[in-house]
Design a protein around this motif. Structure first.
Motif, PDB file in Angstrom:
ATOM      1  N   LYS A 174       0.853  -1.176   0.000  1.00  0.00           N
ATOM      2  CA  LYS A 174       0.000   0.000   0.000  1.00  0.00           C
ATOM      3  C   LYS A 174       0.895   1.235   0.000  1.00  0.00           C
ATOM      4  O   LYS A 174       1.837   1.320   0.792  1.00  0.00           O
ATOM      5  N   PRO A 175       0.633   2.200  -0.895  1.00  0.00           N
ATOM      6  CA  PRO A 175       1.458   3.417  -0.899  1.00  0.00           C
ATOM      7  C   PRO A 175       1.448   4.086   0.476  1.00  0.00           C
ATOM      8  O   PRO A 175       0.393   4.195   1.115  1.00  0.00           O
ATOM      9  N   THR A 176       2.606   4.509   0.922  1.00  0.00           N
ATOM     10  CA  THR A 176       2.694   5.170   2.230  1.00  0.00           C
ATOM     11  C   THR A 176       2.352   6.650   2.107  1.00  0.00           C
ATOM     12  O   THR A 176       2.353   7.219   1.004  1.00  0.00           O
ATOM     13  N   THR A 177       2.088   7.258   3.248  1.00  0.00           N
ATOM     14  CA  THR A 177       1.801   8.700   3.274  1.00  0.00           C
ATOM     15  C   THR A 177       2.962   9.475   2.686  1.00  0.00           C
ATOM     16  O   THR A 177       2.768  10.440   1.921  1.00  0.00           O
ATOM     17  N   GLU A 178       4.180   9.063   3.008  1.00  0.00           N
ATOM     18  CA  GLU A 178       5.364   9.750   2.503  1.00  0.00           C
ATOM     19  C   GLU A 178       5.485   9.608   0.986  1.00  0.00           C
ATOM     20  O   GLU A 178       5.838  10.549   0.283  1.00  0.00           O
ATOM     21  N   GLN A 179       5.175   8.411   0.470  1.00  0.00           N
ATOM     22  CA  GLN A 179       5.258   8.189  -0.973  1.00  0.00           C
ATOM     23  C   GLN A 179       4.229   9.006  -1.749  1.00  0.00           C
ATOM     24  O   GLN A 179       4.461   9.399  -2.892  1.00  0.00           O
ATOM     25  N   LEU A 180       3.094   9.268  -1.126  1.00  0.00           N
ATOM     26  CA  LEU A 180       2.036  10.038  -1.790  1.00  0.00           C
ATOM     27  C   LEU A 180       2.174  11.544  -1.574  1.00  0.00           C
ATOM     28  O   LEU A 180       1.426  12.336  -2.159  1.00  0.00           O
ATOM     29  N   LYS A 181       3.125  11.920  -0.748  1.00  0.00           N
ATOM     30  CA  LYS A 181       3.307  13.324  -0.398  1.00  0.00           C
ATOM     31  C   LYS A 181       3.488  14.185  -1.650  1.00  0.00           C
ATOM     32  O   LYS A 181       4.198  13.823  -2.575  1.00  0.00           O
ATOM     33  N   ASP A 182       2.808  15.323  -1.661  1.00  0.00           N
ATOM     34  CA  ASP A 182       2.913  16.331  -2.724  1.00  0.00           C
ATOM     35  C   ASP A 182       2.223  15.933  -4.034  1.00  0.00           C
ATOM     36  O   ASP A 182       2.317  16.664  -5.024  1.00  0.00           O
ATOM     37  N   LEU A 183       1.522  14.803  -4.074  1.00  0.00           N
ATOM     38  CA  LEU A 183       0.806  14.433  -5.290  1.00  0.00           C
ATOM     39  C   LEU A 183      -0.589  15.048  -5.298  1.00  0.00           C
ATOM     40  O   LEU A 183      -1.269  15.104  -4.275  1.00  0.00           O
ATOM     41  N   ASP A 184      -1.017  15.483  -6.481  1.00  0.00           N
ATOM     42  CA  ASP A 184      -2.355  16.047  -6.650  1.00  0.00           C
ATOM     43  C   ASP A 184      -3.340  15.024  -7.206  1.00  0.00           C
ATOM     44  O   ASP A 184      -4.555  15.162  -7.035  1.00  0.00           O
ATOM     45  N   ILE A 185      -2.811  14.016  -7.910  1.00  0.00           N
ATOM     46  CA  ILE A 185      -3.662  13.001  -8.533  1.00  0.00           C
ATOM     47  C   ILE A 185      -2.806  11.775  -8.821  1.00  0.00           C
ATOM     48  O   ILE A 185      -1.600  11.888  -9.064  1.00  0.00           O
ATOM     49  N   VAL A 186      -3.427  10.578  -8.791  1.00  0.00           N
ATOM     50  CA  VAL A 186      -2.738   9.331  -9.121  1.00  0.00           C
ATOM     51  C   VAL A 186      -3.476   8.660 -10.278  1.00  0.00           C
ATOM     52  O   VAL A 186      -4.701   8.488 -10.233  1.00  0.00           O
ATOM     53  N   VAL A 187      -2.727   8.284 -11.317  1.00  0.00           N
ATOM     54  CA  VAL A 187      -3.277   7.611 -12.490  1.00  0.00           C
ATOM     55  C   VAL A 187      -2.960   6.123 -12.385  1.00  0.00           C
ATOM     56  O   VAL A 187      -1.813   5.740 -12.154  1.00  0.00           O
ATOM     57  N   PHE A 188      -3.977   5.276 -12.556  1.00  0.00           N
ATOM     58  CA  PHE A 188      -3.806   3.819 -12.532  1.00  0.00           C
ATOM     59  C   PHE A 188      -4.087   3.281 -13.927  1.00  0.00           C
ATOM     60  O   PHE A 188      -5.197   3.413 -14.444  1.00  0.00           O
ATOM     61  N   ASP A 189      -3.080   2.673 -14.545  1.00  0.00           N
ATOM     62  CA  ASP A 189      -3.266   2.114 -15.892  1.00  0.00           C
ATOM     63  C   ASP A 189      -2.477   0.813 -16.010  1.00  0.00           C
ATOM     64  O   ASP A 189      -1.284   0.815 -16.303  1.00  0.00           O
ATOM     65  N   ILE A 190      -3.150  -0.311 -15.763  1.00  0.00           N
ATOM     66  CA  ILE A 190      -2.522  -1.629 -15.846  1.00  0.00           C
ATOM     67  C   ILE A 190      -3.505  -2.596 -16.498  1.00  0.00           C
ATOM     68  O   ILE A 190      -4.688  -2.617 -16.166  1.00  0.00           O
ATOM     69  N   GLN A 191      -3.006  -3.416 -17.422  1.00  0.00           N
ATOM     70  CA  GLN A 191      -3.839  -4.418 -18.069  1.00  0.00           C
ATOM     71  C   GLN A 191      -4.066  -5.603 -17.130  1.00  0.00           C
ATOM     72  O   GLN A 191      -3.125  -6.237 -16.664  1.00  0.00           O
ATOM     73  N   ASP A 192      -5.325  -5.917 -16.859  1.00  0.00           N
ATOM     74  CA  ASP A 192      -5.684  -7.047 -16.005  1.00  0.00           C
ATOM     75  C   ASP A 192      -6.167  -8.205 -16.878  1.00  0.00           C
ATOM     76  O   ASP A 192      -6.391  -8.034 -18.083  1.00  0.00           O
ATOM     77  N   VAL A 193      -6.335  -9.406 -16.266  1.00  0.00           N
ATOM     78  CA  VAL A 193      -6.833 -10.553 -17.025  1.00  0.00           C
ATOM     79  C   VAL A 193      -8.101 -11.153 -16.416  1.00  0.00           C
ATOM     80  O   VAL A 193      -8.549 -12.211 -16.839  1.00  0.00           O
ATOM     81  N   GLY A 194      -8.672 -10.494 -15.402  1.00  0.00           N
ATOM     82  CA  GLY A 194      -9.989 -10.881 -14.915  1.00  0.00           C
ATOM     83  C   GLY A 194     -10.046 -12.082 -13.994  1.00  0.00           C
ATOM     84  O   GLY A 194     -11.101 -12.704 -13.855  1.00  0.00           O
ATOM     85  N   VAL A 195      -8.929 -12.407 -13.336  1.00  0.00           N
ATOM     86  CA  VAL A 195      -8.882 -13.548 -12.426  1.00  0.00           C
ATOM     87  C   VAL A 195      -8.559 -13.034 -11.026  1.00  0.00           C
ATOM     88  O   VAL A 195      -7.637 -12.238 -10.855  1.00  0.00           O
ATOM     89  N   ARG A 196      -9.300 -13.525 -10.027  1.00  0.00           N
ATOM     90  CA  ARG A 196      -9.186 -12.968  -8.675  1.00  0.00           C
ATOM     91  C   ARG A 196      -7.777 -13.033  -8.117  1.00  0.00           C
ATOM     92  O   ARG A 196      -7.320 -12.108  -7.443  1.00  0.00           O
ATOM     93  N   PHE A 197      -7.040 -14.102  -8.356  1.00  0.00           N
ATOM     94  CA  PHE A 197      -5.713 -14.227  -7.753  1.00  0.00           C
ATOM     95  C   PHE A 197      -4.607 -13.584  -8.584  1.00  0.00           C
ATOM     96  O   PHE A 197      -3.428 -13.715  -8.265  1.00  0.00           O
ATOM     97  N   TYR A 198      -4.985 -12.878  -9.642  1.00  0.00           N
ATOM     98  CA  TYR A 198      -4.019 -12.061 -10.391  1.00  0.00           C
ATOM     99  C   TYR A 198      -3.931 -10.729  -9.651  1.00  0.00           C
ATOM    100  O   TYR A 198      -4.904  -9.987  -9.584  1.00  0.00           O
ATOM    101  N   THR A 199      -2.780 -10.389  -9.116  1.00  0.00           N
ATOM    102  CA  THR A 199      -2.700  -9.433  -8.004  1.00  0.00           C
ATOM    103  C   THR A 199      -2.869  -7.958  -8.371  1.00  0.00           C
ATOM    104  O   THR A 199      -2.858  -7.109  -7.477  1.00  0.00           O
TER     105      THR A 199
END
Length: 447
Positions: free
Chosen positions: A165-190
């Motif tokens: 999980k991103p820490t408070t320090e790692q997120l410091k000074d960010l205004d927005i976070v973009v999530f872009d990752i290709q998934d395959v639709g299986v629960r245990f695909y992390t």
């Protein structure tokens, strides 16, 4: 921008000679469900005659949200923007002697989202990487260290190392976070577990999350046991079936809407949908989403063969046919004529039964239906049960198998000799309940 690398039944077909491209446009309208802000395409869009356009390619929809802000990106090797490059060349006509014709040659190229946004003067300050790392080269489950991207000089924070999980320090000074990752639709695909933790951390820090959606290659069906809360882990955090039939954008909305984030916090979530997409469509990934899913065949078989990860059976790791074959030294050679020997390779330094001859089944050329089946694991267990020297191996690694299955019941059902039909009947009511639960969060048409 095109996706002509995607071998999709609804994508335009590229042939040397003439390139036919049929584009369809829809009128956008805004929809809000909970805290989700979503661009919804008009129902009149001719989806079946249109080119799929992934969320990352719809730059005009999200670039204004990033201008003038400090941006963090959660990405890996699949986080690309596709572009089409067309060239014309004069060549001799194949049937007319001495005559020349113009041949249109079209190829797809892709640019990483991070590089593209930097070229658009977006102020990216940090990159977060999931399992397998930013460039997608780490082994499954391997500890991934923080680092620096050699190409851009950006700091990379691993979400599969000392913290998921991103820490408070790692997120410091960010205004927005973009999530872009290709998934395959299986629960245990992390990757969906990483999505959960990113949304949770951002919600706690009041940082908006922007998800650029991509199709789910296993999105046309729902199947498998539903995870029981007491068996939650990074291999499955939520009470969903093994195959959930949702895109990562839809899943983000479900995480928010079902109150699955800690303390019931809700992320300020915006999803940029895939254009011209229906979950019934076939979809071929142009980039392997992880080292051991090299092609369409492996991705379609992954829900079924992935259960072998919790057993002593090798599922093709240590070969070039990952999740397209399975085997073990003890499987009955009367029933399993195929054999192979796993070796250390890209994506698997220590495969099961490394250097040992494994007897099993080759599925690399088999026509695979888009469905989840227990056939392979049930038959393999029967062969194991008849093996005379079982003391050398335990078929199930119970803790690991339970994490993959999401329940202890499945192992017991297989061990007791139940058939696939009998086992699947025990899931029916849970699957129906899940279908109703997910309904408000669906973005696309289809089953």
């Amino acid at each position: 921008m095109g996706l002509n690398l995607l071998k999709n039944t609804v994508l335009f077909k590229i042939t040397i000679g003439i390139l036919f491209i049929v584009l369809a446009c829809g009128n956008g309208r805004k929809s809000e469900v909970g805290s989700l802000k979503l661009e919804v395409e008009s129902d009149s869009t001719e989806v079946e005659n249109s080119e799929i356009i992934v969320g990352a390619n719809r730059v005009e929809k999200y670039l204004p949200l990033l201008k003038g802000k400090h941006v963090g990106i959660v990405a890996n090797q699949t986080s690309v923007i596709f572009e089409e490059k067309t060239e014309m060349e004069m060549k001799p006509h194949p049937s007319l002697s001495g005559q020349y014709g113009t041949f249109i040659i079209s190829t797809s190229i892709h640019e990483h989202l991070v590089d593209s946004l930097l070229n658009s003067n977006i102020n990216i300050t940090k990159v977060f990487s999931p399992e397998h790392g930013f460039r997608g080269k780490a082994d499954a489950g391997a500890h991934v260290e923080d680092g620096v991207d050699k190409k851009t000089g950006l700091p990379i924070f691993s979400l599969h190392g000392k913290n998921k999980k991103p820490t408070t320090e790692q997120l410091k000074d960010l205004d927005i976070v973009v999530f872009d990752i290709q998934d395959v639709g299986v629960r245990f695909y992390t990757y969906i577990s990483t999505l959960h933790y990113v949304m949770e951390a951002c919600a706690e820090q009041n940082i908006p999350v922007l998800v650029l959606d991509r199709p789910n290659p296993n999105g046309s069906y729902i199947d498998g046991p539903t995870l029981e809360k007491e068996h939650s882990s990074f291999l499955g955090m939520h009470p969903i079936p093994l195959v959930h039939g949702m895109t990562i954008g839809e899943y983000a909305q479900m995480i928010n809407g079902e109150g699955w984030l800690a303390n019931k916090v809700k992320a300020d979530l915006t999803v940029i949908p895939v254009k011209n997409y229906s979950r019934d469509m076939t979809y071929s990934l142009p980039i392997r989403p992880s080292p051991n899913l090299p092609n369409d065949q492996s991705i379609l078989l992954y829900p079924s063969l992935g259960l072998f990860e919790g057993t002593t059976i090798n599922a093709g790791r240590g070969t070039e046919f990952q999740f397209q074959r399975y085997g073990a030294p003890y499987l009955d050679t009367m029933n399993y004529k195929f054999s192979y020997t796993p070796k250390a390779n890209f994506g698997s330094k220590y495969p099961k039964h490394k250097g040992e001859v494994c007897y099993g089944e080759d599925l690399s050329e088999v026509k695979v239906e888009r469905k989840f089946t227990l056939t392979y694991i049930i038959e393999a267990y029967k062969s194991y049960a008849g093996y005379s020297n079982k003391d050398k191996w335990e078929f199930f690694n119970t803790e690991n198998f339970t994490k993959h299955a999401g329940t202890k019941k499945l192992q017991k059902q297989i061990e007791s000799g139940k058939t696939e039909i009998e086992i699947k009947k025990t899931w029916e009511s849970d699957l129906e309940s899940f279908k109703k639960m997910r309904e408000p969060y669906l973005i696309y048409n289809g089953r």
